[in-house]
Design a protein around this motif. Sequence first.
Motif, PDB file in Angstrom:
ATOM      1  N   GLY A   1       5.378  12.071  14.640  1.00 51.79           N
ATOM      2  CA  GLY A   1       6.104  11.271  15.540  1.00 51.79           C
ATOM      3  C   GLY A   1       7.627  11.858  15.586  1.00 51.79           C
ATOM      4  N   SER A   2       8.463  10.852  16.132  1.00 55.33           N
ATOM      5  CA  SER A   2      10.046  10.923  15.939  1.00 55.33           C
ATOM      6  C   SER A   2      10.570  10.004  14.948  1.00 55.33           C
ATOM      7  CB  SER A   2      10.485  10.656  17.457  1.00 55.33           C
ATOM      8  OG  SER A   2      10.082   9.206  17.761  1.00 55.33           O
ATOM      9  N   ASN A   3      11.742  10.153  14.878  1.00 58.50           N
ATOM     10  CA  ASN A   3      12.558   9.220  13.912  1.00 58.50           C
ATOM     11  C   ASN A   3      12.165   7.812  14.282  1.00 58.50           C
ATOM     12  OD1 ASN A   3      13.821  11.080  12.249  1.00 58.50           O
ATOM     13  ND2 ASN A   3      15.405  11.568  13.776  1.00 58.50           N
ATOM     14  N   SER A   4      12.573   7.532  15.671  1.00 53.08           N
ATOM     15  CA  SER A   4      12.314   6.141  16.072  1.00 53.08           C
ATOM     16  C   SER A   4      10.868   5.467  16.048  1.00 53.08           C
ATOM     17  CB  SER A   4      12.945   5.736  17.170  1.00 53.08           C
ATOM     18  OG  SER A   4      12.373   6.571  18.456  1.00 53.08           O
ATOM     19  N   SER A   5       9.897   6.612  16.381  1.00 52.66           N
ATOM     20  CA  SER A   5       8.252   6.011  16.450  1.00 52.66           C
ATOM     21  C   SER A   5       7.655   7.067  15.532  1.00 52.66           C
ATOM     22  CB  SER A   5       7.911   6.239  17.849  1.00 52.66           C
ATOM     23  OG  SER A   5       6.734   5.802  17.956  1.00 52.66           O
TER      24      SER A   5
ATOM     25  N   GLU B   1      14.213  16.310  20.598  1.00 51.61           N
ATOM     26  CA  GLU B   1      13.601  15.182  19.633  1.00 51.61           C
ATOM     27  C   GLU B   1      13.039  16.044  18.532  1.00 51.61           C
ATOM     28  OE1 GLU B   1      11.154  11.325  20.918  1.00 51.61           O
ATOM     29  OE2 GLU B   1       9.830  13.138  20.588  1.00 51.61           O
ATOM     30  N   ASP B   2      13.504  15.479  17.366  1.00 47.17           N
ATOM     31  CA  ASP B   2      12.839  15.946  16.077  1.00 47.17           C
ATOM     32  C   ASP B   2      11.676  15.331  15.989  1.00 47.17           C
ATOM     33  OD1 ASP B   2      15.158  17.329  15.644  1.00 47.17           O
ATOM     34  OD2 ASP B   2      16.111  15.953  13.959  1.00 47.17           O
ATOM     35  N   VAL B   3      10.642  16.231  15.343  1.00 45.32           N
ATOM     36  CA  VAL B   3       9.165  15.809  15.301  1.00 45.32           C
ATOM     37  C   VAL B   3       8.967  16.108  13.620  1.00 45.32           C
ATOM     38  CG1 VAL B   3       6.913  16.213  15.756  1.00 45.32           C
ATOM     39  CG2 VAL B   3       8.569  16.672  17.292  1.00 45.32           C
TER      40      VAL B   3
END
Length: 144
Positions: free
Chosen positions: A79-83, A117-119
Motif C-alpha cells: 500500500g501507500s503511506n496513508s493506507s 505515490e510511494d508504494v
Amino acid sequence: MADFYGSTFAAAKSGTTPQQMPAPGYASSKRRSHTEIFTYAGQAAGSRLFIGTLPIGAIFEGVELTTSATTGTATLQVGSNSSPAKYAAAAAVTTPDVPVVAAKASGKAQAPLTAPEDVWITTAAAALPGAGTLVVELRFKTCA
C-alpha cells in the motif's frame, strides 16, 4: 442474448452520440514495472520495504512476489503511506521460488493517480526470515 459492457468501454459502445473514448490508463495504456530485491535479515513485524513510486497518471496493476525462503507466519501487505493495505491485503508467501501475484480488485479499479505515490510492503504477524531473498516486481499502467 443481451450484451454487457464494463465501465471501460460502456461510453464508447453505448450507441449515444457523441461517443466517449475510454479513460486514459484503462485502454491503450503502457504496462510498466519496477523491480526491487530485498535480502532477508529478520526484519521485525511492522517493518516497511520501499518498492517504488507510481507516477502521476499511473494505475496499479499488482505486485509479483518471489521468495527464496518461506515467510512462515510473517505476512506482507502492499500500500501507500496513508493506507498500508491499499493495493494488497496481508498474506504470507509460503512457497519458495514460485511467483505470487498480489492485488486487490479495488486497488486495480482506482482512477489514475493525480500525484506520485510511494508504494511500500509492510510486514506483520511475525519477523521475516533471517536469510534469503525477496524479489518484488511492482506493475502499473500509464497512458503516457
